[in-house]
Design an enzyme around this catalytic site. Structure first.
Site, PDB file in Angstrom:
ATOM      1  N   ASP A  54      -6.875  -3.051  -4.713  1.00 47.44           N
ATOM      2  CA  ASP A  54      -6.509  -2.944  -3.538  1.00 47.44           C
ATOM      3  C   ASP A  54      -7.381  -1.965  -2.753  1.00 47.44           C
ATOM      4  O   ASP A  54      -7.194  -0.604  -2.741  1.00 47.44           O
ATOM      5  CB  ASP A  54      -5.003  -2.445  -3.459  1.00 47.44           C
ATOM      6  CG  ASP A  54      -4.410  -2.427  -1.845  1.00 47.44           C
ATOM      7  OD1 ASP A  54      -5.066  -2.648  -0.949  1.00 47.44           O
ATOM      8  OD2 ASP A  54      -3.283  -2.162  -2.069  1.00 47.44           O
ATOM      9  N   LYS A  99      -8.110  -1.398   8.047  1.00 47.34           N
ATOM     10  CA  LYS A  99      -8.438   0.082   7.750  1.00 47.34           C
ATOM     11  C   LYS A  99      -9.795   0.145   7.761  1.00 47.34           C
ATOM     12  O   LYS A  99     -10.322   0.500   8.824  1.00 47.34           O
ATOM     13  CB  LYS A  99      -7.635   0.509   6.273  1.00 47.34           C
ATOM     14  CG  LYS A  99      -6.225   0.615   6.433  1.00 47.34           C
ATOM     15  CD  LYS A  99      -5.301  -0.653   6.240  1.00 47.34           C
ATOM     16  CE  LYS A  99      -3.997  -0.538   6.185  1.00 47.34           C
ATOM     17  NZ  LYS A  99      -3.318  -1.733   5.945  1.00 47.34           N
TER      18      LYS A  99
HETATM   19  N1  F0G Z   1      -2.946  -1.957   0.670  1.00 48.44           N
HETATM   20  C1  F0G Z   1      -2.833  -0.665   1.327  1.00 48.44           C
HETATM   21  C2  F0G Z   1      -2.971   0.305   0.366  1.00 48.44           C
HETATM   22  C3  F0G Z   1      -2.138  -0.698   2.594  1.00 48.44           C
HETATM   23  O1  F0G Z   1      -2.306   0.729   3.045  1.00 48.44           O
HETATM   24  C4  F0G Z   1      -1.676  -1.588   3.339  1.00 48.44           C
HETATM   25  C5  F0G Z   1      -1.200  -1.629   4.502  1.00 48.44           C
HETATM   26  C6  F0G Z   1      -1.793  -3.284   2.847  1.00 48.44           C
HETATM   27  C7  F0G Z   1      -2.437  -2.927   1.472  1.00 48.44           C
HETATM   28  C8  F0G Z   1      -1.672  -4.041   3.326  1.00 48.44           C
HETATM   29  O2  F0G Z   1      -2.534  -4.495   4.517  1.00 48.44           O
HETATM   30  O3  F0G Z   1      -1.197  -4.374   6.855  1.00 48.44           O
HETATM   31  O4  F0G Z   1      -3.368  -5.734   6.437  1.00 48.44           O
HETATM   32  O5  F0G Z   1      -1.557  -6.621   5.584  1.00 48.44           O
HETATM   33  N2  F0G Z   1      -0.843  -0.577   5.124  1.00 48.44           N
HETATM   34  C9  F0G Z   1      -0.578  -0.155   6.542  1.00 48.44           C
HETATM   35  C10 F0G Z   1      -0.171   1.209   6.629  1.00 48.44           C
HETATM   36  C11 F0G Z   1       0.392  -0.834   7.080  1.00 48.44           C
HETATM   37  O6  F0G Z   1       0.422   1.717   7.590  1.00 48.44           O
HETATM   38  O7  F0G Z   1      -0.474   2.049   5.399  1.00 48.44           O
HETATM   39  P1  F0G Z   1      -1.960  -5.229   5.927  1.00 48.44           P
END
Ligand code: F0G
Length: 457
Positions: free
Chosen positions: A214, A257
């Protein structure tokens, strides 16, 4: 005189933000049922809810937006996107998705079935959600050091190899893959070492399993490897990234990100077979293989963003700003997850608010008080997020109750960080007066934290 560190960019466009009064904030938050997700963004002065989709694109990314090819199939934007991903990650097969969780949805539709077990290092909530939705189980194999916020360890995102091997030995036939989250968001934006990734790969080979990464914050992970891992100082970020991904079979990516775009994601993988079976779900859930829920301009911006996010100068500016805020808080004696992670500061709410009971949502209580104090929006990473056990429906109380202050990329200045730090310092000075938290009035059956309604106790 030694020259101070300064940002590796200058600002060409600005967006006004508005200050508010404490009385206004109290009313707004009450109207939002004490859920910070329910606040209008114009009611927030410094928004540290997330670093996801909130970054500032560069002039080059914006110019790429104008070059988007919006053809339904075979757009040149897709090829630009695919080439960038191939070059940076080393994976041959690429599927665009509208964001990270969509990548999880497509890939997990192929890989996970009911009763499966997916071991990993503190799965992100959507990852866990997509596993549990398929009636499978996520088993956390993060090293114990990650759960002691005061302990300094260079790679607190690491997978505990003996925990992992135990799961592999006991439930091997139920495990479709191992997932490594880089950096590990849930344990504090903490990196995973190359050595650990390699060791997980070796265990996966021994038991005949795939490794999925991930990769939302893969570039920040590579930056920490360069700084902290023996023998990596002379490698470029791009070399480290290639090596990291050489230990995986597939990756899911939230481009919101480390590709510094406002929307987007992808899956990348090595096996043609896996690509073919994922393509079926891709078309059903996301769209045709060459756009996957995105506009051509988004694909272009992601391609450009990936090149920029894997530049050392960019990463140094980025991570140093997070450190700047963290160091201030440490100076004030405020308990935070250490060492400071890549994208956010994680305040240890149990140690900040020792009088609030865990049943009253400690980290949420801290986030509410910080908003009222300073107009700063953080997010709870605690009992609300941990949700209920899908079988017993009991609240799950995680070891750590954290309030995350996630810093958007290239958006705020260090003056904003000073304001955040001062707001928290004021709360810290009167922490003994905060004795009660909240109770739930309404909640959704899954991923409740986004919509939960709370009332004061
Ligand atoms: N994996 C990780 C490690 C994440 O931090 C996130 C999302 C996702 C997957 C999912 O991605 O939002 O594009 O569908 N994190 C955001 C956060 C929402 O605020 O940490 P996504």
């Amino acid at each position: 005189m030694e020259l101070p560190f300064a940002e590796s960019y200058r600002i060409k466009m600005v967006e006004p933000i508005r200050r508010s009064t404490r009385a206004e904030r109290e009313q707004w938050l009450k109207d939002a049922n004490y859920n910070l997700f329910n606040l209008k963004s114009e009611y927030v002065f410094v928004d540290l809810l997330t670093d996801s989709g909130t970054g500032a694109m560069s002039d080059r990314q914006w110019s790429e937006m104008m070059l988007g090819d919006e053809s339904y199939a075979g757009a040149s934007s897709f090829h630009k996107f695919q080439n960038a991903i191939r070059e940076i990650t080393g994976f041959e097969y690429v599927l665009p998705t509208h964001q990270g969780r969509a990548a999880e949805n497509v890939l997990f539709s192929v890989l996970i079935k009911e009763g499966d077990i997916v071991p990993g290092n503190s799965h992100f909530d959507t990852t866990k959600g997509h596993i549990e939705y398929r009636k499978a189980k996520a088993v956390d194999c993060t090293i114990d050091e990650a759960f002691d916020t005061t302990l300094i360890h260079a790679f607190k995102g690491n997978v505990d190899l003996s925990k992992l091997e135990k799961v592999l030995r006991e439930s091997g036939n139920k495990i479709p893959f191992i997932i490594i989250t880089i950096t590990c968001n849930s344990s504090g934006g903490q990196p995973v070492s190359l050595e650990n990734m390699k060791a997980v790969r070796q265990l996966a080979n021994k038991y005949g399993k795939r490794v999925v990464m991930d990769s939302a914050r893969f570039a920040e992970n590579a930056y920490f490897i360069k700084l902290r891992e023996e023998g990596c100082q002379h490698k470029s970020i791009k070399e480290i990234v290639r090596e990291m991904f050489s230990y995986a079979d597939a990756i899911t990516m939230s481009a919101k990100k480390d590709a510094i775009v406002n929307i987007g994601g992808f899956i990348a993988m090595r096996e043609k077979e896996l690509f073919s079976s994922s393509s079926v779900f891709e078309i059903m859930y996301e769209g045709f293989l060459t756009y996957g829920g995105l506009a051509g301009r988004d694909l272009n911006a992601i391609a450009q963003g990936l090149y920029e996010a894997t530049e050392f100068d960019y990463l140094e500016t980025r991570v140093k700003q997070v450190e700047y805020l963290g160091d201030k808080l440490l100076d004030y004696g405020i308990p935070i997850q250490q060492p400071i992670g890549g994208h956010a500061i994680f305040v240890d709410a149990k140690r900040f608010l020792p009088h609030v009971k865990k049943e009253e949502f400690i980290a949420q209580t801290l986030a509410v008080h910080l908003y009222i104090e300073a107009g700063v929006r953080g997010v709870e990473i605690g009992t609300l997020l941990a949700d209920r056990d899908p079988v017993t429906r009991e609240n799950r109380y995680p070891e750590l109750e954290l309030m995350r202050l996630a810093i958007p990329r290239r958006v705020y200045t260090n003056n904003h960080m000073d304001l955040v730090a001062a707001g928290l310092k004021n709360l810290w000075d009167r922490r003994n007066t905060i004795k009660h938290g909240f109770r739930i009035v309404r909640e959704a059956p899954i991923m409740r934290h986004f919509t939960v309604e709370l009332e004061k106790i």
